[in-house]
Design an enzyme around this catalytic site. Structure first.
Site, PDB file in Angstrom:
ATOM      1  N   GLU A  12      15.455  22.546 -31.453  1.00  0.00           N
ATOM      2  CA  GLU A  12      14.768  21.303 -31.817  1.00  0.00           C
ATOM      3  C   GLU A  12      13.824  20.803 -30.726  1.00  0.00           C
ATOM      4  O   GLU A  12      13.197  19.761 -30.868  1.00  0.00           O
ATOM      5  CB  GLU A  12      15.778  20.216 -32.190  1.00  0.00           C
ATOM      6  CG  GLU A  12      16.686  19.781 -31.063  1.00  0.00           C
ATOM      7  CD  GLU A  12      17.964  20.605 -30.927  1.00  0.00           C
ATOM      8  OE1 GLU A  12      18.982  20.023 -30.525  1.00  0.00           O
ATOM      9  OE2 GLU A  12      17.975  21.819 -31.199  1.00  0.00           O
ATOM     10  N   LEU A  14      12.686  19.396 -26.875  1.00  0.00           N
ATOM     11  CA  LEU A  14      13.191  18.315 -26.014  1.00  0.00           C
ATOM     12  C   LEU A  14      13.093  16.987 -26.756  1.00  0.00           C
ATOM     13  O   LEU A  14      12.269  16.133 -26.440  1.00  0.00           O
ATOM     14  CB  LEU A  14      12.404  18.261 -24.703  1.00  0.00           C
ATOM     15  CG  LEU A  14      12.848  19.244 -23.638  1.00  0.00           C
ATOM     16  CD1 LEU A  14      11.911  19.216 -22.445  1.00  0.00           C
ATOM     17  CD2 LEU A  14      14.268  18.961 -23.189  1.00  0.00           C
ATOM     18  N   HIS A  15      13.926  16.832 -27.778  1.00  0.00           N
ATOM     19  CA  HIS A  15      13.956  15.624 -28.582  1.00  0.00           C
ATOM     20  C   HIS A  15      15.373  15.086 -28.593  1.00  0.00           C
ATOM     21  O   HIS A  15      16.330  15.846 -28.553  1.00  0.00           O
ATOM     22  CB  HIS A  15      13.499  15.918 -30.009  1.00  0.00           C
ATOM     23  CG  HIS A  15      12.098  16.453 -30.055  1.00  0.00           C
ATOM     24  ND1 HIS A  15      10.996  15.658 -29.886  1.00  0.00           N
ATOM     25  CD2 HIS A  15      11.630  17.704 -30.213  1.00  0.00           C
ATOM     26  CE1 HIS A  15       9.907  16.401 -29.953  1.00  0.00           C
ATOM     27  NE2 HIS A  15      10.259  17.653 -30.140  1.00  0.00           N
ATOM     28  N   ALA A  16      15.504  13.772 -28.622  1.00  0.00           N
ATOM     29  CA  ALA A  16      16.777  13.056 -28.732  1.00  0.00           C
ATOM     30  C   ALA A  16      17.889  13.634 -27.851  1.00  0.00           C
ATOM     31  O   ALA A  16      17.874  13.449 -26.643  1.00  0.00           O
ATOM     32  CB  ALA A  16      17.198  12.942 -30.181  1.00  0.00           C
ATOM     33  N   PRO A  18      18.834  16.796 -26.806  1.00  0.00           N
ATOM     34  CA  PRO A  18      18.475  17.684 -25.705  1.00  0.00           C
ATOM     35  C   PRO A  18      17.715  16.960 -24.583  1.00  0.00           C
ATOM     36  O   PRO A  18      17.938  17.234 -23.407  1.00  0.00           O
ATOM     37  CB  PRO A  18      17.597  18.756 -26.358  1.00  0.00           C
ATOM     38  CG  PRO A  18      18.036  18.764 -27.778  1.00  0.00           C
ATOM     39  CD  PRO A  18      18.364  17.335 -28.089  1.00  0.00           C
TER      40      PRO A  18
END
Length: 93
Positions: A12, A14-16, A18
């Site tokens: 996914e 580097l979102h939320a 991670p």
């Protein structure tokens, strides 16, 4: 300046979650560092908003950099975290 180029291992990007894992690890490393897309401007690796603002996707290359003492070890550990999409900062590299 020491730097590491790695591909984002989290599917996914580097979102939320991670990004949160990465920022906590960057802060815990105790070494000021930056993160950037391969062709972008560096931002503070310890800033959640800055890391989210990169919009780094899974598989995309990022650059971690620091000129602080102890940067080599810290960058190696963060590079491993990002490349392998780990859930926490590795104890050893």
């Amino acid at each position: 300046m020491a730097e590491r180029r790695v591909n984002v291992g989290w599917a996914e990007g580097l979102h939320a979650r991670p990004a949160s894992i990465f920022v906590r690890a960057a802060t815990a490393a105790g070494v000021p560092m930056t993160i950037a897309k391969a062709d972008g401007n560096p931002v503070n690796a310890a800033s959640m908003l800055a890391v989210l603002g990169l919009g780094a996707q899974g598989g995309e290359e990022i650059v971690l950099a620091s000129d602080a003492e102890g940067a080599e070890v810290a960058l190696d550990r963060l590079a491993k975290l990002v490349a392998e999409g780990l859930e926490e900062l590795p104890e050893t590299v």
